[in-house]
Write an enzyme that holds these catalytic residues in place. Sequence first.
Site, mmCIF file in Angstrom:
data_model
loop_
_atom_site.group_PDB
_atom_site.id
_atom_site.type_symbol
_atom_site.label_atom_id
_atom_site.label_comp_id
_atom_site.label_asym_id
_atom_site.label_seq_id
_atom_site.Cartn_x
_atom_site.Cartn_y
_atom_site.Cartn_z
ATOM 1 N N ARG A 59 37.986 28.092 39.676
ATOM 2 C CA ARG A 59 39.100 29.009 39.971
ATOM 3 C C ARG A 59 40.104 28.334 40.905
ATOM 4 O O ARG A 59 41.317 28.498 40.770
ATOM 5 C CB ARG A 59 38.558 30.300 40.601
ATOM 6 C CG ARG A 59 37.719 31.109 39.599
ATOM 7 C CD ARG A 59 37.085 32.305 40.244
ATOM 8 N NE ARG A 59 38.092 33.258 40.687
ATOM 9 C CZ ARG A 59 37.834 34.238 41.547
ATOM 10 N NH1 ARG A 59 36.620 34.350 42.062
ATOM 11 N NH2 ARG A 59 38.767 35.079 41.898
ATOM 12 N N HIS A 109 39.655 39.577 51.272
ATOM 13 C CA HIS A 109 38.458 39.033 50.623
ATOM 14 C C HIS A 109 38.403 37.522 50.699
ATOM 15 O O HIS A 109 37.649 36.883 49.971
ATOM 16 C CB HIS A 109 38.402 39.478 49.152
ATOM 17 C CG HIS A 109 38.064 40.941 49.014
ATOM 18 N ND1 HIS A 109 38.207 41.613 47.830
ATOM 19 C CD2 HIS A 109 37.616 41.861 49.905
ATOM 20 C CE1 HIS A 109 37.843 42.870 47.997
ATOM 21 N NE2 HIS A 109 37.498 43.055 49.261
ATOM 22 N N LEU A 202 48.082 49.447 35.479
ATOM 23 C CA LEU A 202 48.142 49.464 34.013
ATOM 24 C C LEU A 202 47.475 50.705 33.444
ATOM 25 O O LEU A 202 47.807 51.189 32.371
ATOM 26 C CB LEU A 202 47.446 48.202 33.467
ATOM 27 C CG LEU A 202 47.724 47.818 32.011
ATOM 28 C CD1 LEU A 202 49.219 47.611 31.795
ATOM 29 C CD2 LEU A 202 46.954 46.560 31.634
HETATM 30 N N1 APR Z 1 49.785 45.219 35.749
HETATM 31 C C1 APR Z 1 49.253 46.194 36.524
HETATM 32 N N2 APR Z 1 47.917 46.445 36.597
HETATM 33 C C2 APR Z 1 47.108 45.672 35.848
HETATM 34 C C3 APR Z 1 47.594 44.636 35.007
HETATM 35 C C4 APR Z 1 49.001 44.433 34.974
HETATM 36 N N3 APR Z 1 49.559 43.478 34.214
HETATM 37 N N4 APR Z 1 46.526 44.061 34.372
HETATM 38 C C5 APR Z 1 45.426 44.701 34.806
HETATM 39 N N5 APR Z 1 45.769 45.673 35.685
HETATM 40 C C6 APR Z 1 44.887 46.602 36.397
HETATM 41 C C7 APR Z 1 43.658 47.021 35.615
HETATM 42 O O1 APR Z 1 43.942 48.188 34.852
HETATM 43 C C8 APR Z 1 42.663 47.322 36.745
HETATM 44 O O2 APR Z 1 42.783 48.674 37.165
HETATM 45 O O3 APR Z 1 44.411 45.914 37.531
HETATM 46 C C9 APR Z 1 43.109 46.407 37.885
HETATM 47 C C10 APR Z 1 42.185 45.219 38.097
HETATM 48 O O4 APR Z 1 40.946 45.740 38.499
HETATM 49 P P1 APR Z 1 39.758 44.741 38.835
HETATM 50 O O5 APR Z 1 39.631 43.727 37.772
HETATM 51 O O6 APR Z 1 38.584 45.610 39.207
HETATM 52 O O7 APR Z 1 40.263 43.964 40.148
HETATM 53 P P2 APR Z 1 40.301 44.498 41.637
HETATM 54 O O8 APR Z 1 40.572 45.974 41.687
HETATM 55 O O9 APR Z 1 41.241 43.614 42.381
HETATM 56 O O10 APR Z 1 38.803 44.206 42.146
HETATM 57 C C11 APR Z 1 38.549 44.460 43.526
HETATM 58 O O11 APR Z 1 36.338 43.559 43.267
HETATM 59 O O12 APR Z 1 35.123 41.998 42.169
HETATM 60 C C12 APR Z 1 35.632 42.328 43.403
HETATM 61 O O13 APR Z 1 36.256 40.934 45.189
HETATM 62 C C13 APR Z 1 36.613 41.291 43.884
HETATM 63 O O14 APR Z 1 38.740 41.607 45.002
HETATM 64 C C14 APR Z 1 37.951 42.025 43.887
HETATM 65 C C15 APR Z 1 37.530 43.472 44.018
#
Ligand code: APR
Length: 234
Positions: A59, A109, A202
Amino acid sequence: MNFPPSLVILTGAGISAESGVKTFRDAGGLWEDHRIEDVASPEGFIRDPGLVQRFYNARRRQLPEVRPNAAHAALARLERDWAGDFLLVTQNVDDLHQRAGSMNLIAMHGELLKARCTLCEQASLWSGDITPESICPACGDVGFLRPHIVWFGEMPLEMDRIFRALAGCDVFAAIGTSGNVYPAAGFVDAVPRSCRTVELNLEPSLVASSFRDRRIGRATELVPAWVAEVLANS
Ligand code: APR
């Protein structure tokens, strides 16, 4: 209500998705290829440090290939033009907010571009691979570096400063985060009742109902429009 109003923004993996950085829980996300407990926990690191180092080395190597997108740029502009207090809290460990110019930023994080020594506990800037031969820039010891990433079961960084900012903020926005992981998912419950809350995502997050305003769409469309609106009304 402060005048000028104070603003806290939380971002997650969704704000970096359109830059080509994988999210965690979307289809094809990072957790599809790995079990969280194997690559994002202290136990996993003790069990197989090589697997964990390879996961983060891959990464970290991707970072020069991706660029900040219009959403990162819009938040940097908002910070520059905002008259009141401004704090950006990101759950992301990429450096895209920093490269877009965001300054008052907490990476709760951790950061891919830092390594932490398990002996002297110092975090140092680190852009290459972390290997058993890596030397700690702070104490000089060999083979004790780990990614400066907050793993599950570990305490996120600068929580006191974050909750102090939340307790006094007038506007709180959560962008591109699924609401799966605490404490970040609970930030919306830590703001004053008078705070204007908005979720830009999203799809509705697991805590969408806690927000007064919810906008559905891609971050590169929603965030610049929201920033223009907030600046026009400030
Ligand atoms: N624009 C807006 N939102 C988006 C887009 C986009 N282009 N693409 C994806 N998303 C949204 C998805 O719908 C989802 O709700 O972003 C979110 C990503 O969610 P996760 O993958 O769960 O990421 P995150 O919320 O940052 O995870 C939190 O979990 O795994 C741990 O430490 C890790 O920091 C991370 C934490």
